[in-house]
Design an enzyme around this catalytic site. Structure first.
Site, short mmCIF file in Angstrom:
data_model
loop_
_atom_site.label_atom_id
_atom_site.label_comp_id
_atom_site.label_asym_id
_atom_site.label_seq_id
_atom_site.Cartn_x
_atom_site.Cartn_y
_atom_site.Cartn_z
N ARG A 184 15.82 58.31 21.99
CA ARG A 184 15.25 57.10 21.37
C ARG A 184 16.37 56.11 21.05
O ARG A 184 17.07 56.25 20.06
CB ARG A 184 14.49 57.49 20.10
CG ARG A 184 13.95 56.34 19.29
CD ARG A 184 12.78 55.64 19.93
NE ARG A 184 11.63 56.51 20.06
CZ ARG A 184 10.61 56.23 20.89
NH1 ARG A 184 10.60 55.14 21.61
NH2 ARG A 184 9.58 57.08 20.99
N ARG B 267 14.17 58.92 32.86
CA ARG B 267 14.85 58.96 31.57
C ARG B 267 14.91 60.36 30.96
O ARG B 267 15.57 60.56 29.94
CB ARG B 267 14.18 57.99 30.58
CG ARG B 267 12.75 58.33 30.22
CD ARG B 267 12.20 57.33 29.21
NE ARG B 267 10.83 57.66 28.82
CZ ARG B 267 10.23 57.17 27.75
NH1 ARG B 267 10.86 56.35 26.94
NH2 ARG B 267 8.98 57.50 27.48
N HIS C 209 15.15 49.64 29.56
CA HIS C 209 14.49 49.56 28.24
C HIS C 209 15.54 49.40 27.12
O HIS C 209 15.68 50.28 26.27
CB HIS C 209 13.69 50.86 28.07
CG HIS C 209 12.67 50.87 26.99
ND1 HIS C 209 12.94 50.50 25.69
CD2 HIS C 209 11.37 51.23 27.01
CE1 HIS C 209 11.84 50.66 24.97
NE2 HIS C 209 10.88 51.09 25.75
N ASP D 64 4.63 43.64 21.27
CA ASP D 64 4.71 44.45 22.48
C ASP D 64 4.17 43.60 23.64
O ASP D 64 2.98 43.64 23.94
CB ASP D 64 3.90 45.74 22.29
CG ASP D 64 4.15 46.76 23.40
OD1 ASP D 64 4.84 46.41 24.37
OD2 ASP D 64 3.65 47.89 23.29
N GLU E 121 13.65 44.04 27.50
CA GLU E 121 13.74 44.93 28.66
C GLU E 121 13.57 44.16 29.97
O GLU E 121 12.50 43.62 30.24
CB GLU E 121 12.63 45.99 28.55
CG GLU E 121 12.59 46.65 27.18
CD GLU E 121 11.33 47.48 26.96
OE1 GLU E 121 10.81 48.04 27.93
OE2 GLU E 121 10.87 47.56 25.81
C1 BG6 Z 1 7.89 49.65 25.27
C2 BG6 Z 1 6.40 49.52 25.51
O1 BG6 Z 1 8.57 49.26 26.41
O2 BG6 Z 1 8.20 51.01 24.99
C3 BG6 Z 1 5.65 50.04 24.30
O3 BG6 Z 1 6.07 48.17 25.78
C4 BG6 Z 1 6.07 51.46 23.97
O4 BG6 Z 1 4.25 49.97 24.53
C5 BG6 Z 1 7.59 51.48 23.82
O5 BG6 Z 1 5.45 51.87 22.78
C6 BG6 Z 1 8.16 52.87 23.51
O6 BG6 Z 1 7.77 53.79 24.47
P1 BG6 Z 1 8.23 55.30 24.37
O7 BG6 Z 1 7.51 56.00 25.49
O8 BG6 Z 1 9.71 55.32 24.54
O9 BG6 Z 1 7.80 55.77 23.00
#
Ligand code: BG6
Length: 320
Positions: free
Chosen positions: A72, A95, A173, A218, A277
Site C-alpha cells: 500500500r 503488482r 498507481h 476517485d 496515476e
Molecule cells: C484507485 C482506484 O486507482 O485505486 C480506486 O481508482 C481504488 O477505486 C484505489 O479504491 C485502491 O485500490 P486497491 O486495489 O489498491 O485498494
C-alpha cells in the site's frame, strides 16, 4: 552496476523480501545523493528521495509486505487491468508477482545512458495463464536521473504463440506524499472530462479551477495533457508527472470513511497522500502477437514559490 557517482545494490527489505537500492551522487559530497528503493515483489518503487533527502512517495505505516497483498503506497503497477472488473484480481496481478532482474534486455530507444537504472522483467507463470490466458513479456526500466528525477519505462510484448491478440488496461498507481491534502492543488486536469468512479463511472467535465480536496475523490480523467502538477503549499514543493503514451490520469484519495475500511491503511493517513496515476483505461490497448507497447512516466519535483498568496502553477508547468 557501480561507478563513482551511481550504484545499485540488492538487499533484504521487510519480511526478507528482496529490494534494490539505487543511488545517484550529486557533487563531491557522499552525503548528497538521490535515492530509490524498489521491491522485486511487484517491481514496486517504495521510496524516492531527492538530494534534499525529502521522501516524495507515500507508503502506509500499515502496508503489508507479504504476498499476495500488494504494497500500500509507492508506485504499484496496474496490469493487465486497472480496476476490479471480471475475474481478474483488482488492478491486475503485476503488482503482486515476483519480478526478476533483466540482465540482458533488448536495447531501449532512446538509450538514456546518464542516471542509474535497473531493468526488471515479468513473464506469466502457468498459474497466471489460468486466470489470464496470454503469454507476455513485461520489461520495466526504473531510472534515477542525474537530477534526481524518477523514470519508469514499460515495454509490454505479446508473445502468444497461438496467434491471439490480447487486450489490457494499465496504470502507474503513484502515491505522492503530501503535507496536508486540504492544502494541495492539482493543475493540468481542469476542463477535462472524467469518469467518476464514485458514481458508476458517469462522465462529467471538470470545471475551470484547479482541483482541490475536501472529500473522497476517485476520478479517471480522459485524454489529458502530458504534464500534471501537484502543488503542495505547505511543503513549498511541486511534483510534476510527465507521461508519454498514457492518455488518462486517475486522481484518488479515499478520505476518512474508506481509510477506516482498509486494513493496510491508517485511519488518518489519507491526509498525507494523493494518488495521481498515469494510465491507459478508457481505450484499452490491444497487442497482436509480436507487437510491443512502450510507455513512460517521469516524475520530478521542483521548489515552488508563492505568487500573490498562491502558487503559480503555470510557471511550474512551463519551466519543468
Ligand atoms: C484507485 C482506484 O486507482 O485505486 C480506486 O481508482 C481504488 O477505486 C484505489 O479504491 C485502491 O485500490 P486497491 O486495489 O489498491 O485498494
Amino acid at each position: 552496476m557501480s561507478d563513482n557517482n551511481k550504484s545499485v545494490a540488492v538487499t533484504k527489505g521487510a519480511n526478507g523480501l528482496e529490494k534494490l537500492i539505487l543511488r545517484q551522487l550529486h557533487g563531491s559530497s557522499v552525503e548528497t545523493f538521490s535515492f530509490l528503493q524498489v521491491y522485486l515483489y511487484g517491481a514496486h518503487v517504495t521510496s524516492w528521495k531527492t538530494e534534499q533527502r525529502e521522501e516524495l512517495l507515500f507508503v502506509s505505516s500499515k502496508a503489508i509486505f507479504k504476498p499476495p497483498k500488494p504494497i500500500r503506497g509507492g508506485i504499484p503497477i496496474c496490469f493487465p487491468q486497472f480496476s476490479n472488473l471480471g475475474s481478474l484480481e483488482a488492478h491486475g496481478f503485476a503488482r503482486n508477482r515476483f519480478w526478476t532482474i533483466d540482465t540482458d534486455p533488448p536495447p531501449l530507444q532512446p538509450n538514456v545512458t546518464n542516471g542509474v537504472f535497473v531493468d526488471l522483467l515479468l513473464k506469466p507463470t502457468e498459474e497466471d495463464m489460468k486466470i489470464w490466458p496470454h503469454s507476455f513479456e513485461y520489461r520495466l526500466r526504473i531510472t534515477l536521473g542525474p537530477g534526481g528525477d524518477l523514470m519508469l519505462t514499460s515495454r509490454i510484448r505479446n508473445t502468444n504463440t497461438d496467434g491471439k491478440p490480447f487486450t489490457f488496461t494499465f496504470a502507474y498507481h503513484t502515491y505522492f506524499s503530501v503535507s496536508d491534502i486540504s492544502e494541495v492543488r492539482v493543475e493540468g486536469l481542469e476542463t477535462f472530462d472524467y469518469l467518476d468512479n464514485l458514481k458508476s463511472r458517469e462522465r462529467y467535465t471538470e470545471q475551470g479551477d484547479a482541483i482541490t480536496f475536501e472529500s473522497e475523490v476517485d476520478k479517471i480523467y480522459l485524454s489529458t495533457p502530458s504534464k500534471i502538477a501537484i502543488l503542495d503549499h505547505e511543503k513549498k514543493r511541486t511534483s510534476v508527472v510527465r507521461k508519454d503514451g498514457l492518455p488518462d490520469a486517475v486522481v484518488w484519495n479515499p478520505w476518512d470513511k474508506k481509510s477506516k475500511a482498509m486494513a493496510d491503511f491508517g485511519d488518518d493517513e489519507y491526509k498525507h497522500m494523493l494518488c495521481v496515476e498515469a494510465a491507459a483505461i478508457e481505450k484499452a490497448i490491444t497487442l497482436k502477437p509480436g507487437e510491443e507497447w512502450k510507455v513512460r512516466q517521469e516524475l520530478l519535483t521542483v521548489p515552488s514559490s508563492y505568487c500573490s498568496g498562491q502558487l503559480d502553477p503555470s510557471k511550474v508547468l512551463q519551466s519543468s
